[in-house]
Design a protein around this motif. Structure first.
Motif, short mmCIF file in Angstrom:
data_model
loop_
_atom_site.label_atom_id
_atom_site.label_comp_id
_atom_site.label_asym_id
_atom_site.label_seq_id
_atom_site.Cartn_x
_atom_site.Cartn_y
_atom_site.Cartn_z
N ILE A 155 0.86 -1.19 0.00
CA ILE A 155 0.00 0.00 0.00
C ILE A 155 0.89 1.24 0.00
CG2 ILE A 155 -1.92 -1.14 1.19
CD1 ILE A 155 -1.04 0.50 3.72
N VAL A 156 0.28 2.37 -0.30
CA VAL A 156 0.94 3.66 -0.14
C VAL A 156 0.37 4.27 1.13
CG1 VAL A 156 1.34 5.94 -1.12
CG2 VAL A 156 1.26 3.93 -2.62
N ASP A 157 1.26 4.58 2.06
CA ASP A 157 0.89 5.04 3.38
C ASP A 157 1.49 6.43 3.61
OD1 ASP A 157 -0.12 4.82 5.98
OD2 ASP A 157 1.62 3.71 6.72
N THR A 158 0.73 7.32 4.21
CA THR A 158 1.24 8.66 4.52
C THR A 158 1.56 8.73 6.01
OG1 THR A 158 -0.10 9.63 2.77
CG2 THR A 158 0.76 11.13 4.43
N ARG A 159 2.79 9.16 6.32
CA ARG A 159 3.19 9.35 7.71
C ARG A 159 4.30 10.40 7.76
NH1 ARG A 159 5.06 3.92 6.46
NH2 ARG A 159 7.32 3.84 6.52
N LYS A 160 4.70 10.74 8.96
CA LYS A 160 5.75 11.76 9.15
C LYS A 160 7.10 11.20 8.71
CE LYS A 160 3.31 14.91 11.46
NZ LYS A 160 2.72 15.91 10.65
N GLY A 161 7.79 11.97 7.90
CA GLY A 161 9.14 11.62 7.50
C GLY A 161 10.13 12.09 8.54
N ARG A 162 11.40 11.82 8.30
CA ARG A 162 12.45 12.24 9.24
C ARG A 162 12.50 13.75 9.42
NH1 ARG A 162 16.72 8.05 6.82
NH2 ARG A 162 16.04 6.25 8.01
N ASP A 163 12.04 14.47 8.40
CA ASP A 163 12.04 15.93 8.47
C ASP A 163 10.80 16.48 9.17
OD1 ASP A 163 10.07 15.41 6.59
OD2 ASP A 163 11.06 16.48 4.96
N GLY A 164 9.90 15.57 9.63
CA GLY A 164 8.69 16.00 10.33
C GLY A 164 7.51 16.29 9.43
N ASN A 165 7.71 16.27 8.11
CA ASN A 165 6.63 16.53 7.16
C ASN A 165 5.96 15.23 6.75
OD1 ASN A 165 7.12 19.36 7.01
ND2 ASN A 165 8.87 18.94 5.68
N ASP A 166 4.68 15.33 6.39
CA ASP A 166 3.97 14.15 5.89
C ASP A 166 4.58 13.71 4.57
OD1 ASP A 166 2.26 14.04 8.01
OD2 ASP A 166 0.57 14.95 6.98
N ARG A 167 4.82 12.40 4.44
CA ARG A 167 5.39 11.84 3.22
C ARG A 167 4.70 10.53 2.92
NH1 ARG A 167 11.30 13.23 2.22
NH2 ARG A 167 10.91 11.54 0.80
N ASP A 168 4.71 10.17 1.65
CA ASP A 168 4.16 8.88 1.24
C ASP A 168 5.27 7.83 1.27
OD1 ASP A 168 1.63 9.89 0.83
OD2 ASP A 168 1.95 10.29 -1.29
N PHE A 169 4.92 6.67 1.79
CA PHE A 169 5.82 5.53 1.89
C PHE A 169 5.09 4.29 1.41
CE2 PHE A 169 7.28 8.42 5.18
CZ PHE A 169 8.66 8.32 5.13
N ASN A 170 5.85 3.30 0.97
CA ASN A 170 5.27 2.00 0.70
C ASN A 170 5.32 1.16 1.98
OD1 ASN A 170 6.64 2.05 -2.55
ND2 ASN A 170 4.47 1.86 -2.13
N SER A 171 4.26 0.41 2.21
CA SER A 171 4.20 -0.53 3.32
C SER A 171 3.69 -1.86 2.80
CB SER A 171 3.26 -0.04 4.42
OG SER A 171 3.75 1.13 5.01
N VAL A 172 4.29 -2.94 3.26
CA VAL A 172 3.80 -4.28 2.93
C VAL A 172 2.81 -4.65 4.02
CG1 VAL A 172 4.42 -6.70 2.63
CG2 VAL A 172 5.93 -4.90 1.75
N VAL A 173 1.57 -4.95 3.61
CA VAL A 173 0.52 -5.23 4.59
C VAL A 173 0.12 -6.69 4.64
CG1 VAL A 173 -0.40 -2.88 4.61
CG2 VAL A 173 -1.28 -4.54 2.95
N ARG A 174 0.61 -7.46 3.67
CA ARG A 174 0.25 -8.89 3.64
C ARG A 174 1.28 -9.64 2.82
NH1 ARG A 174 -4.65 -11.97 4.22
NH2 ARG A 174 -4.63 -13.76 2.83
N LEU A 175 1.59 -10.85 3.27
CA LEU A 175 2.43 -11.77 2.52
C LEU A 175 1.66 -13.06 2.33
CD1 LEU A 175 4.55 -10.16 4.59
CD2 LEU A 175 6.13 -11.60 3.35
N GLU A 176 1.77 -13.64 1.16
CA GLU A 176 1.12 -14.90 0.85
C GLU A 176 2.09 -15.79 0.08
OE1 GLU A 176 -3.01 -14.24 -0.81
OE2 GLU A 176 -2.14 -12.24 -0.99
N PRO A 177 1.88 -17.09 0.12
CA PRO A 177 2.72 -17.95 -0.72
C PRO A 177 2.57 -17.57 -2.19
CG PRO A 177 1.48 -19.25 0.87
CD PRO A 177 0.94 -17.85 0.94
N ALA A 178 3.65 -17.70 -2.92
CA ALA A 178 3.61 -17.42 -4.37
C ALA A 178 2.75 -18.46 -5.06
CB ALA A 178 5.02 -17.43 -4.94
N PRO A 179 2.08 -18.07 -6.13
CA PRO A 179 1.30 -19.07 -6.88
C PRO A 179 2.24 -20.13 -7.43
CG PRO A 179 1.00 -16.84 -7.80
CD PRO A 179 2.00 -16.75 -6.71
N LYS A 180 1.76 -21.33 -7.50
CA LYS A 180 2.57 -22.45 -8.02
C LYS A 180 2.71 -22.39 -9.51
CE LYS A 180 2.86 -24.58 -4.03
NZ LYS A 180 3.96 -24.45 -3.20
#
Length: 135
Positions: free
Chosen positions: A110-135
């Motif tokens: 997902i694309v998640d918005t949170r505070k960056g190191r500079d204190g400003n809101d920034r967009d980051f990628n977050s992995v929210v789920r892992l599943e086995p790869a399709p066979k």
């Protein structure tokens, strides 16, 4: 220490590009035990995207706590990487995560918005789920 002189006049910082939200087929390139900023044991997992092809070669990282009350993320990684859960679940897991290097899994990003190191809101990628790869 040797003195180094390097012409950086044409060295431009590559822009950081977010991945769009979606599902990505990835291969685990490396995992290592580390210590979080809070001083807690964790695992760091480095993934390379295989599909969709337009993002192949890009990398993404996941972190899992090794604290007992937060070990669900570690368990999710084990299952997504094909580690069979014993009947009745795990009491402990005692093995080497290097055996997972080269294995594939599906990561939901997902694309998640949170505070960056500079204190400003920034967009980051977050992995929210892992599943086995399709066979």
């Amino acid at each position: 220490m040797p003195r180094v002189v390097v012409d950086l006049s044409e060295a431009k910082r590559a822009p950081f590009e977010l991945l769009p939200a979606g599902r990505y087929l990835c291969v685990l390139r490396q995992s290592e035990k580390a210590t979080s900023q809070a001083g807690n044991e964790m695992m760091v997992w480095d993934w390379e995207i295989l599909e969709p092809a337009e993002y192949a070669g890009r990398t993404i990282r996941t972190w899992t706590s090794l604290l007992k009350h937060a070990s669900f993320g570690f368990r999710d990684h084990l299952l997504a990487l094909g580690e069979p859960e014993p009947e009745g679940g795990w009491d402990t897991w005692d093995d080497n995560t290097d055996k997972f290097t080269g294995r594939r899994a599906m990561l939901s990003v997902i694309v998640d918005t949170r505070k960056g190191r500079d204190g400003n809101d920034r967009d980051f990628n977050s992995v929210v789920r892992l599943e086995p790869a399709p066979k």
